[in-house]
Design a protein around this motif. Structure first.
Motif, short mmCIF file in Angstrom:
data_model
loop_
_atom_site.label_atom_id
_atom_site.label_comp_id
_atom_site.label_asym_id
_atom_site.label_seq_id
_atom_site.Cartn_x
_atom_site.Cartn_y
_atom_site.Cartn_z
N ILE A 103 0.84 -1.21 0.00
CA ILE A 103 0.00 0.00 0.00
C ILE A 103 0.88 1.25 0.00
O ILE A 103 0.73 2.13 -0.85
N LEU A 158 2.94 2.59 -3.02
CA LEU A 158 2.25 2.90 -4.29
C LEU A 158 2.57 4.32 -4.78
O LEU A 158 2.76 4.51 -5.99
N GLN A 211 3.93 5.33 -8.46
CA GLN A 211 3.29 6.35 -9.29
C GLN A 211 4.29 7.44 -9.70
O GLN A 211 4.26 7.94 -10.83
N TRP A 215 -16.94 7.20 1.16
CA TRP A 215 -16.00 6.08 1.26
C TRP A 215 -14.82 6.28 0.33
O TRP A 215 -14.41 5.42 -0.40
N TYR A 216 -14.28 7.50 0.38
CA TYR A 216 -13.03 7.84 -0.30
C TYR A 216 -13.12 7.80 -1.82
O TYR A 216 -12.12 7.83 -2.51
N GLY A 217 -14.36 7.76 -2.31
CA GLY A 217 -14.57 7.80 -3.75
C GLY A 217 -15.74 8.71 -4.07
O GLY A 217 -16.35 9.31 -3.17
N LYS A 234 -7.03 12.22 1.87
CA LYS A 234 -7.71 10.96 1.56
C LYS A 234 -8.64 11.04 0.34
O LYS A 234 -9.15 10.01 -0.10
N PRO A 282 -6.86 9.95 -4.06
CA PRO A 282 -7.15 8.89 -5.03
C PRO A 282 -8.41 9.17 -5.85
O PRO A 282 -8.46 8.85 -7.04
N GLN A 324 -7.30 11.43 -8.55
CA GLN A 324 -6.49 10.69 -9.52
C GLN A 324 -7.36 9.81 -10.42
O GLN A 324 -7.12 9.69 -11.63
N GLN A 325 -8.38 9.24 -9.82
CA GLN A 325 -9.31 8.40 -10.58
C GLN A 325 -10.05 9.24 -11.63
O GLN A 325 -10.18 8.84 -12.79
N PRO A 380 -5.14 4.00 -7.53
CA PRO A 380 -6.07 4.81 -6.72
C PRO A 380 -7.26 3.99 -6.20
O PRO A 380 -7.72 4.19 -5.07
N ILE A 420 -7.16 0.86 -5.35
CA ILE A 420 -6.65 0.11 -4.19
C ILE A 420 -6.51 1.04 -2.98
O ILE A 420 -6.88 0.69 -1.85
N GLN A 421 -6.03 2.24 -3.22
CA GLN A 421 -5.86 3.20 -2.12
C GLN A 421 -7.21 3.57 -1.50
O GLN A 421 -7.33 3.71 -0.28
N GLN A 422 -8.22 3.73 -2.34
CA GLN A 422 -9.57 4.03 -1.82
C GLN A 422 -10.08 2.91 -0.93
O GLN A 422 -10.64 3.13 0.14
N LYS A 471 -8.29 0.74 0.61
CA LYS A 471 -7.48 0.73 1.84
C LYS A 471 -8.06 1.70 2.86
O LYS A 471 -8.26 1.36 4.04
N TYR A 472 -8.33 2.93 2.43
CA TYR A 472 -8.93 3.91 3.35
C TYR A 472 -10.29 3.41 3.87
O TYR A 472 -10.64 3.60 5.03
N THR A 473 -11.05 2.81 2.97
CA THR A 473 -12.37 2.30 3.33
C THR A 473 -12.28 1.22 4.40
O THR A 473 -12.96 1.27 5.43
#
Lengths: 181, 181, 181, 181
Positions: free
Chosen positions: A126, A129, A133, C80-82, C127, C130, C133-134, D130, D132-134, D136-138
């Motif tokens: 994690i 990453l 990048q 949820w970070y998205g 947080k 990402p 970035q997405q 990103p 995966i990072q999301q 992870k935070y979740t």
């Protein structure tokens, strides 16, 4: 198909080099250890009239040696969630190579393949990453195809052999490289 | 409330320092320019029996000076999508400070506040995000509260004044810091 | 120069829309609230012989309305970070629009500008990176220029006005948009 | 040690499920396909006096079923550089579960292990980071240990078998899961 591996670790026989050995088992390659060389930090003179001053250290010799190979493998332990300072200094100096009068860095790198091997102790799959990048952006900037990376987890000497996942990934990359050679 | 600003740029009066000036306008602070100091890359001896050897360079003096302040501002141009090599070498050496016999790095840093100012030329508000994420992990590791960052866009000398967004963010941070002092 | 703002929040007058109001103060724009529409999740039929079946929901109407504008502002709370599920469903359906027989999505989007406004409660300036970035990758894929983003911090109703940094950034973007109009 | 696999793909027998089959070969598990269920997007009522209204769909049944297992494997194709909309809707609804009167989501999840399998067509080992990072935070937010992930590369039906690297990683995870069971 010739392979150069550029080690960014500052410790002899550390975990990162342990993992790299699995990757290169039975494959001829040129090994460059940055810790045995002197590479000064860049002095940003991109905007100076006369451009960059010549620097009296090992950088020129190393970059020329690197550029003679077809596959470039960069290895670095995860130091503070980034590449090691000695590898960073090496890459920072690419700004100077981009302005070299006698070779075209981007044209040369475009024909190569890059791989990255990195090993960290603090949840690297994690937390390394951003390092990946960052190198992706770096390789993109110079047009160097980024073919793959392996992230290993290890901290103390000898830890590398406990990471069975990195081992299977290394075996996969070993086969991949053999198919290129 | 005392402020130390640690410059990672290698160019005198570059864009990053230009932006930092806006942030610190009218605020007393201690300025440390890493390019005027000698800081050797770390030699990882975490696992050596005797621990780290003493290193004869400017690191110890700088880290002690830094630790005397309450607010730490790190500035760096975006070099190859990461912090500059000279700043990386400085941070890499924290591994040594973590084992210092006469001070407790984490305990001291926990009481401070960190800010980051970084300026890049190639879409930095996207491509400097891994740099920010790395520093976040770094500050988390040592328990240093990461209070905020400003990303500016500039490349050639003088470009900084064209980035009106960075200017308003700098003005905001200036007011924020004044409210702390 | 016409502006469409597409809201991904599921709460009326939430913090994200509060921040968006600052951005658009005094600027004519078309407002689309996804929560008032029905957009079904995509059913991936990219590889079906007949391609995508027509879907009986509000998607087609919305995408056509969006495409009539020059500047597209996407707003979403950080869920949820998205991005929110309703905004994700909207974007997922772009796979269908990429195969629309009567318009060329990429050619149309290439002439527009996109901005993102997002607000989260849990350290969003780190947080939500990402998420940014997405969306960068998403906009790049369709060739939509990503001109900027604002990340705000707020959780409970009314929190938005406590984020003075987001407010100055919103004022900056307001001026920027006015200069475009 | 019981395993639940939660599929976020919208296509029957797509590449993501192909890769998941390798991971779970010979291992008993419960399979949940979100595409066969109805899960409405969240309506954010965290700040409503009465809290969340009950929602008449399949969410409650699924979350209860998921929580009965010890290992949770989330699979999703990379849709627009994020998880699929149907998986996002499922996770967004966790906000509701966090307030469930009859179970303590965090306490239950803390005892489980999570894995992620994701497959994308556009350079996923970089562009799915990103995502995966999301996650992870979740998972961190709810205290669910994130034990590992596999990223595969595939686009058209049948592509999965060309990704030899994902195959060795799947074999590794298969062995890992068998050692848990």
């Amino acid at each position: 198909m010739s392979i150069a591996i550029l080690h960014g670790s500052t410790r002899e026989d550390g975990n990162t080099e342990e993992l790299a050995k699995l990757v290169l088992e039975g494959i001829p390659h040129t090994e460059i250890k940055l810790r045995d060389k002197t590479i000064l930090p860049i002095h940003d003179q991109r905007h100076d009239e006369g451009g960059f001053d010549a620097v009296d250290d090992d950088y020129d010799g190393i970059i020329r040696q690197v550029l003679e190979h077809d596959v470039l493998i960069f290895t670095t332990p995860v130091y503070w969630y980034g590449i090691s300072g000695i590898l960073k200094n090496f890459i920072d100096r690419w700004s100077q190579s981009l302005r070299a009068p006698d070779y075209d860095l981007k044209a040369i790198l475009a024909k190569k393949k890059a791989y990255v091997i990195t090993v960290g102790g603090d949840n690297p799959r994690i937390k390394a990453l951003p390092l990946i990048q960052q190198l992706k952006y770096t390789f993109d900037y110079v047009g160097l195809p980024f073919e793959g990376y392996i992230i290993g987890k290890a901290s103390r000497p000898g830890d590398m052999k406990k990471d069975s996942r990195a081992a299977v990934e290394a075996a996969w990359l070993n086969a991949e490289l053999k198919s290129l050679v």
